[in-house]
Design a protein around this motif. Structure first.
Motif, PDB file in Angstrom:
ATOM      1  N   LEU A  76      13.407  31.855  69.657  1.00 11.44           N
ATOM      2  CA  LEU A  76      13.495  33.233  69.943  1.00 11.44           C
ATOM      3  C   LEU A  76      12.780  34.014  70.276  1.00 11.44           C
ATOM      4  O   LEU A  76      12.949  34.695  71.271  1.00 11.44           O
ATOM      5  N   ARG A  77      11.351  33.231  70.324  1.00 11.12           N
ATOM      6  CA  ARG A  77       9.704  34.681  71.014  1.00 11.12           C
ATOM      7  C   ARG A  77      10.151  34.554  71.873  1.00 11.12           C
ATOM      8  O   ARG A  77       9.332  35.100  73.158  1.00 11.12           O
ATOM      9  N   ILE A  78      10.451  33.060  72.651  1.00 10.58           N
ATOM     10  CA  ILE A  78       9.988  32.719  73.877  1.00 10.58           C
ATOM     11  C   ILE A  78      11.374  33.787  74.841  1.00 10.58           C
ATOM     12  O   ILE A  78      10.533  34.265  75.561  1.00 10.58           O
ATOM     13  N   ALA A  79      11.884  33.510  74.456  1.00 14.24           N
ATOM     14  CA  ALA A  79      13.230  34.352  75.026  1.00 14.24           C
ATOM     15  C   ALA A  79      12.802  35.596  74.535  1.00 14.24           C
ATOM     16  O   ALA A  79      13.845  36.022  76.004  1.00 14.24           O
ATOM     17  N   ILE A  80      12.517  36.319  73.857  1.00  6.31           N
ATOM     18  CA  ILE A  80      12.684  37.731  73.672  1.00  6.31           C
ATOM     19  C   ILE A  80      11.417  37.991  75.330  1.00  6.31           C
ATOM     20  O   ILE A  80      11.182  38.728  75.761  1.00  6.31           O
ATOM     21  N   ALA A 123      12.519  38.135  78.384  1.00  6.85           N
ATOM     22  CA  ALA A 123      13.311  39.050  78.481  1.00  6.85           C
ATOM     23  C   ALA A 123      12.625  39.950  78.701  1.00  6.85           C
ATOM     24  O   ALA A 123      12.844  41.350  79.835  1.00  6.85           O
ATOM     25  N   LEU A 124      11.701  40.430  77.622  1.00  9.70           N
ATOM     26  CA  LEU A 124      10.465  41.698  77.747  1.00  9.70           C
ATOM     27  C   LEU A 124      10.878  41.676  79.023  1.00  9.70           C
ATOM     28  O   LEU A 124      10.386  42.823  80.385  1.00  9.70           O
ATOM     29  N   THR A 125       9.440  40.112  80.197  1.00  6.99           N
ATOM     30  CA  THR A 125       8.677  40.477  81.422  1.00  6.99           C
ATOM     31  C   THR A 125       9.338  41.282  82.368  1.00  6.99           C
ATOM     32  O   THR A 125       9.360  41.640  83.192  1.00  6.99           O
ATOM     33  N   LYS A 126      10.775  40.074  82.861  1.00  2.80           N
ATOM     34  CA  LYS A 126      11.703  40.448  83.464  1.00  2.80           C
ATOM     35  C   LYS A 126      12.520  41.488  83.574  1.00  2.80           C
ATOM     36  O   LYS A 126      12.308  42.886  84.518  1.00  2.80           O
ATOM     37  N   SER A 140       3.987  46.019  76.517  1.00  4.81           N
ATOM     38  CA  SER A 140       3.424  44.971  75.440  1.00  4.81           C
ATOM     39  C   SER A 140       3.162  45.537  73.944  1.00  4.81           C
ATOM     40  O   SER A 140       3.386  44.870  73.097  1.00  4.81           O
ATOM     41  N   VAL A 141       3.800  46.408  73.861  1.00  2.00           N
ATOM     42  CA  VAL A 141       4.059  47.323  72.212  1.00  2.00           C
ATOM     43  C   VAL A 141       5.462  46.050  71.590  1.00  2.00           C
ATOM     44  O   VAL A 141       4.960  45.580  71.288  1.00  2.00           O
ATOM     45  N   LEU A 142       6.291  46.354  72.714  1.00  7.12           N
ATOM     46  CA  LEU A 142       7.240  45.557  71.975  1.00  7.12           C
ATOM     47  C   LEU A 142       7.242  44.031  71.901  1.00  7.12           C
ATOM     48  O   LEU A 142       7.509  43.483  71.559  1.00  7.12           O
ATOM     49  N   ARG A 143       6.087  43.193  72.666  1.00  3.12           N
ATOM     50  CA  ARG A 143       6.323  42.075  72.821  1.00  3.12           C
ATOM     51  C   ARG A 143       4.999  42.054  71.518  1.00  3.12           C
ATOM     52  O   ARG A 143       5.325  40.557  70.464  1.00  3.12           O
ATOM     53  N   SER A 144       4.144  41.929  71.198  1.00  2.00           N
ATOM     54  CA  SER A 144       2.896  42.353  69.975  1.00  2.00           C
ATOM     55  C   SER A 144       4.446  42.508  69.206  1.00  2.00           C
ATOM     56  O   SER A 144       4.383  41.901  67.783  1.00  2.00           O
TER      57      SER A 144
END
Length: 354
Positions: free
Chosen positions: A57-61, A64-67, A103-107
């Motif tokens: 789930l962490r890798i998928a999110i 998705a945010l990077t794309k 960066s904020v959303l990934r963290s």
């Protein structure tokens, strides 16, 4: 009694009894393992499943945010070369803003997913989480009080970026400093001042933001002429100069509307002031004002209109006038032998040497 006698008197262990005791212990261990192996297997599989789901789930999110961020940057770059894109889009501003938000959303996503997975794994081990959560809450409160300035800067930076209050390339007045934004961070914003200096402004210290680069700007010019000039002629000359300026590059892009002659702003005995106004591209008002003054001055010189502050006109004097009429009356002090001059002679000081 000697040690040998004690050893001889003690009963010797029977071989059959020790073997039976070992067999009994082995049987008890095997029975305990047989009774609990299903629980261990269930707990292990549960932990592996929780960890695998959290990692996937962490890798998928994060992907998705990077794309999403890359798509935002591509949309900004697609219109960067166009005329409209040059006015409305700043690629560097969009890039930094999207990277900061990403960066904020990934963290936040990583913290929530991994934190939830860790709590679920501890619960699988039948660990009481109530004391742990209470201790974490107390530690969080203590950390918040100790690092409240850092937390304030971080939260202020997050909201500034999310609300797009300013970005790279904007000219802002932050109260404590003013200048062009060259970098926007979650804790510190970097500004370049008018003299080239770089200001590091903490986001938590910014109480107000005056963005001079959003929407449009207003160029205001005051033209002061002599009160004897014809107003219609002044209006015509100014309108022609402004119309010619609006048709030339790069002023045709920087002017977002016609130059308006608002009328007389002040009428005095020795001057009158005509106010001009124009809507310009954000941050270009100062350059438009300077060019407009330049062109109006040239147009006035060609039309013979005098601006206050020039060489005053000399009135024609009649040929029969007395040249000594403007001279002051003679004074009695001009003659050294007159009674008035003698009366004002300095008094000789007494000789104090006697």
């Amino acid at each position: 009694m000697s040690l040998s006698a004690l050893l001889a008197a003690a009963p010797s262990p029977e071989p059959g009894s020790s073997f039976d005791e070992a067999a009994k212990q082995a049987g008890d261990a095997a029975g305990w393992v047989e009774e609990n192996w299903s629980t261990w297997l269930n707990t292990g599989l549960r932990i592996i499943l929780i960890a695998a789901i959290a990692i996937v789930l962490r890798i998928a999110i994060r992907r998705a945010l990077t794309k999403l961020i890359e798509r935002m940057n591509r949309s900004a770059q697609a219109v960067e070369g166009t005329a409209l894109g040059g006015l409305l889009v700043n690629a560097e501003r969009r890039r930094q803003r999207s990277e900061a938000i990403g960066s904020v959303l990934r963290s936040v996503a990583s913290f929530l997913i991994l934190g939830t997975a860790a709590l679920m794994i501890l619960g699988a081990f039948q660990i009481n989480l109530a004391p742990l959560l209470a201790s974490a809450g107390v530690a969080g409160v203590a950390l918040g009080f100790g690092a409240r300035n850092l937390v304030t800067d971080f939260l202020s930076g997050v909201f500034m970026i999310l609300e797009d209050q300013y970005g790279v390339g904007d000219t802002v007045d932050a109260g404590v400093a003013s200048g062009e934004v060259i970098e926007v961070g979650l804790r510190v914003t970097k500004l370049r001042g008018d003299h080239g200096e770089i200001w590091y402004v903490r986001n938590g210290e910014v109480k107000r933001i005056g963005n001079l680069s959003q929407g449009w700007s207003t160029a205001g010019v005051d033209v002061t002429v002599r009160p004897t000039e014809d107003l219609e002629t002044v209006r015509t000359v100014i309108a022609e100069a402004a119309a010619a300026m609006a048709k030339e590059d790069p002023w045709n892009e920087r002017l977002w509307g016609p130059v308006e002659i608002l009328g007389l702003d002040a009428v005095l005995l020795d001057s009158m002031t005509v106010r001009l106004s124009a809507k310009t591209m954000p941050g270009k008002a100062l350059g438009v004002e300077r060019e407009l003054r330049w062109r109006i001055k040239q147009a006035f010189d060609e039309a013979g209109i005098r601006i206050v502050g020039g060489v005053p006109a000399q009135a024609d004097e009649p040929s029969g006038a007395d040249p000594a009429a403007g001279m002051a009356a003679p004074s009695a002090y001009a003659s050294a032998t007159s009674p008035q001059s003698l009366a004002t002679a300095p008094i000789t000081p007494p000789n104090i040497a006697k």
